[in-house]
Design a protein around this motif. Structure first.
Motif, PDB file in Angstrom:
ATOM      1  N   GLN A  63       0.809  -1.221   0.000  1.00  0.00           N
ATOM      2  CA  GLN A  63       0.000   0.000   0.000  1.00  0.00           C
ATOM      3  C   GLN A  63       0.841   1.270   0.000  1.00  0.00           C
ATOM      4  O   GLN A  63       0.330   2.371   0.123  1.00  0.00           O
ATOM      5  CB  GLN A  63      -0.948  -0.022   1.213  1.00  0.00           C
ATOM      6  CG  GLN A  63      -1.953  -1.161   1.056  1.00  0.00           C
ATOM      7  CD  GLN A  63      -2.839  -1.374   2.262  1.00  0.00           C
ATOM      8  OE1 GLN A  63      -2.576  -0.838   3.330  1.00  0.00           O
ATOM      9  NE2 GLN A  63      -3.882  -2.167   2.086  1.00  0.00           N
TER      10      GLN A  63
ATOM     11  N   LEU B  92      -5.692  -6.365   6.107  1.00  0.00           N
ATOM     12  CA  LEU B  92      -5.593  -6.762   4.703  1.00  0.00           C
ATOM     13  C   LEU B  92      -6.544  -7.914   4.398  1.00  0.00           C
ATOM     14  O   LEU B  92      -6.635  -8.875   5.161  1.00  0.00           O
ATOM     15  CB  LEU B  92      -4.167  -7.230   4.389  1.00  0.00           C
ATOM     16  CG  LEU B  92      -3.063  -6.182   4.329  1.00  0.00           C
ATOM     17  CD1 LEU B  92      -1.713  -6.857   4.118  1.00  0.00           C
ATOM     18  CD2 LEU B  92      -3.332  -5.188   3.206  1.00  0.00           C
TER      19      LEU B  92
ATOM     20  N   GLN C 191      -7.655 -11.305   2.917  1.00  0.00           N
ATOM     21  CA  GLN C 191      -6.871 -12.526   2.683  1.00  0.00           C
ATOM     22  C   GLN C 191      -7.629 -13.499   1.782  1.00  0.00           C
ATOM     23  O   GLN C 191      -8.848 -13.393   1.668  1.00  0.00           O
ATOM     24  CB  GLN C 191      -6.579 -13.225   4.020  1.00  0.00           C
ATOM     25  CG  GLN C 191      -5.867 -12.374   5.053  1.00  0.00           C
ATOM     26  CD  GLN C 191      -4.456 -11.976   4.633  1.00  0.00           C
ATOM     27  OE1 GLN C 191      -3.829 -12.628   3.800  1.00  0.00           O
ATOM     28  NE2 GLN C 191      -3.937 -10.881   5.187  1.00  0.00           N
TER      29      GLN C 191
ATOM     30  N   GLN D  65      -5.646  -5.908  -2.142  1.00  0.00           N
ATOM     31  CA  GLN D  65      -4.968  -5.380  -0.938  1.00  0.00           C
ATOM     32  C   GLN D  65      -4.385  -4.008  -1.232  1.00  0.00           C
ATOM     33  O   GLN D  65      -4.429  -3.110  -0.396  1.00  0.00           O
ATOM     34  CB  GLN D  65      -3.832  -6.314  -0.509  1.00  0.00           C
ATOM     35  CG  GLN D  65      -4.309  -7.619   0.101  1.00  0.00           C
ATOM     36  CD  GLN D  65      -3.141  -8.518   0.513  1.00  0.00           C
ATOM     37  OE1 GLN D  65      -1.989  -8.263   0.160  1.00  0.00           O
ATOM     38  NE2 GLN D  65      -3.446  -9.577   1.238  1.00  0.00           N
TER      39      GLN D  65
END
Ligand code: ZN
Ligand code: ZN
Length: 561
Positions: free
Chosen positions: A295, A313, A315, A529
């Motif tokens: 990020q 995040l 998954q 993500q």
């Protein structure tokens, strides 16, 4: 210009004449001229022009072309032919095992214009549906293209992912250290990786010395603090040494985009990197909430992290259902039952079967009769697999005018509809927007499939105005697919933040054509993500009950629109 170069020109002219489906007699005569010229005992550029015509096997028209080549360095008829051939189709001529006549079919009938598109079509089992292309040809083409692409140097993230860990452990052995870390585009989970980058806790000089005796590592670029190698598979590997910076500082900054790294260094000047064991320690030294490498793209995330911890995040384990999959009713490799059983085994709660629609004739798309049959079959199968559930869906082609492939009477029989563009991909933004917006406004569209039709490293995708599409999806309660196939990853993650801002749901969908296609979910998750997608924003993270409730609610909303 020597005989070989002249022969090459004739040989290319022969191939292109066939590719364009022109006079095959001419093509043959160019090919035989190439053959003759290559074998000549004399050099044509040392032969008097008038004597060229009397060489056995060279007639009037070939002779004239040879002279044109010798005098001008090029051949007008060849140049014209090259001009009307798309560059991607020219590139197809490099793939061994597919001759010009097959290329003509691939280009004109399958509308494939690049090596990457062809690879994708092979993997979707589409090539073998055409006359002259069997299963074996298809497999050969896949292998040849994969080799060809590897040797060209750019890789999909998924390809690098397969090589990364073995490469790292190889270096750990050579340098006797665990202080080796991935950095760069791979670490930041960017969809295309040109070189695999690692930081090694050693000096650049030592790194060079140690690798100088390792076979299959060719040093192709040498800088003060980094070395670029080409490894045997064609992969480029950049190694950063730690000459005047502590290991963690090197790792951290190489894991940031340029703008992020600059802004961070400016705002947090007195961090003692030598005392930081890992990246988390760097963030706590800065008194800033942790920002994962994936990020660290734009600067704005720093201010977000100042306000509070970033959301956890997403998954792979957060994906609860397989949305968008193809069975052997269209161009998939497995029966619906096999797909369902594999999904159950992997712990998913539901499977959305969305075979191709009737316009996708190349993919054995379903006509109205077969849809009815499939629905009866799925209803029966659902009794056996409960509490798991198979949903009745379709990947309906968005036609040229933006309408979907079936009447509303048929569309209303699906649990959900994925609308995608598969034909006439070459279009202006205006045309693309007209088709997409019409499809989004269709009350039966649940999900907009692979928004731009791009195939990474091989096809750009048609131009779209992302904001307008997202606005239209927001207004019409349409979900936007994040197609997780590693060649697609479409919608591009760079546009997802706007979708989230507009409360548009994303759906991470594998578009599986085979059982191992389920594994592609990983690649969708990794780019999601980057865009900070969380479970609540992602339709395929909804559990079965939630997903059913969503479908009902969505139908109601659309009915009241
Ligand atoms: Zn599709
Ligand atoms: Zn599909």
């Amino acid at each position: 210009m020597d005989n070989y170069q002249i022969a090459d020109s004739f040989s290319l002219l022969a191939k292109l004449t066939d590719v364009h489906g022109e006079n095959s007699f001419k093509a043959k005569s160019y090919a035989s001229a190439a053959f003759t010229i290559e074998k000549l005992p004399i050099q044509l550029n040392e032969t008097a022009h008038e004597k060229i015509f009397s060489i056995k096997g060279i007639g009037e028209s070939t002779g004239k072309k040879i002279i044109e080549l010798l005098e001008t360095g090029s051949l007008k008829s060849l140049e014209e032919m090259i001009d009307k051939t798309p560059p991607g189709v020219m590139e197809l001529l490099n793939i061994k095992g597919i001759g010009p006549k097959k290329i003509a079919t691939i280009w004109k009938e399958m509308e494939i214009e690049s090596v990457g598109e062809l690879l994708y079509a092979c993997k979707e089992n589409r090539l073998k549906l055409y006359k002259g292309f069997g299963e074996k040809t298809q497999q050969n083409v896949i292998e040849t293209i994969e080799f060809y692409l590897k040797s060209k140097g750019s890789f999909l993230f998924s390809q690098i992912n397969l090589l990364a860990e073995t490469t790292k452990s190889f270096f750990e052995k050579i340098f006797f250290t665990k202080k080796i870390a991935f950095t760069g585009a791979y670490k930041r989970q960017v969809e295309i990786v040109n070189e695999l980058q690692l930081v090694i806790n050693d000096t650049t000089e030592n790194i060079e010395n140690k690798l100088s005796s390792v076979p299959d590592f060719e040093l192709i670029e040498k800088n003060q603090h980094d070395l670029l190698y080409r490894a045997a598979v064609g992969l480029k590997i950049r190694l950063y040494g730690c000459d005047d910076m502590p290991f963690m500082q090197e790792v951290f900054f190489k894991n940031c985009s340029g703008e992020f790294g600059e802004a961070f260094a400016k705002q947090y000047q007195d961090i003692d990197y030598a005392n930081c064991e890992n990246e988390e320690a760097i963030f706590s030294a800065a008194n800033l909430n942790y920002i994962p490498a994936s990020q660290r793209e734009s600067v704005s995330v720093i201010s977000t992290a100042k306000q509070g911890p970033l959301p956890a995040l997403l998954q792979v384990a957060d994906i609860k259902g397989i949305i968008h999959s193809h069975s052997n009713w269209s161009d998939g490799n497995y029966t619906i039952e096999e797909m369902a059983k594999a999904a159950i085994e992997k712990g998913f709660e539901y499977l959305v079967i969305s075979d191709h629609s009737k316009s996708a004739f190349y993919a054995n798309g379903l006509d109205e009769g077969r849809i009815k049959e499939q629905h009866i079959y799925i209803s029966e199968l659902n009794k056996q697999v409960a509490p798991f559930k198979i949903f009745k869906s379709i990947e309906s082609d968005i036609l040229n005018d933006g309408s979907l492939d079936y009447s509303t009477a048929i569309l209303s029989t699906f649990d959900l509809v994925i609308a995608s563009v598969h034909s006439n991909l070459k279009m202006t933004e205006e045309k693309a927007m007209m088709r997409l917006i019409n499809a989004i406004e269709n009350p039966y569209t649940t999900i907009l499939g692979h928004m731009t039709g791009r195939l990474l490293l091989s096809r750009k995708g048609y131009p779209v105005d992302h904001k307008k599409i997202i606005d239209a999806c927001a207004a019409n309660n349409v979900v936007i697919e994040l197609n997780a196939h590693p060649s697609r990853l479409d919608i591009d993650w760079r546009h997802i933040d706007y979708a989230l801002e507009k409360n548009v749901l994303i759906s991470i969908d594998p578009d599986a054509h085979a059982l191992d296609g389920f594994d592609d979910i990983l690649y969708g998750v990794l780019v999601a993500q980057k865009a900070m997608v969380v479970k609540e924003n992602n339709l395929s993270s909804f559990g079965l009950k939630e997903f059913e409730a969503f479908l009902l609610r969505n139908k109601d909303l659309k009915a009241s629109n």
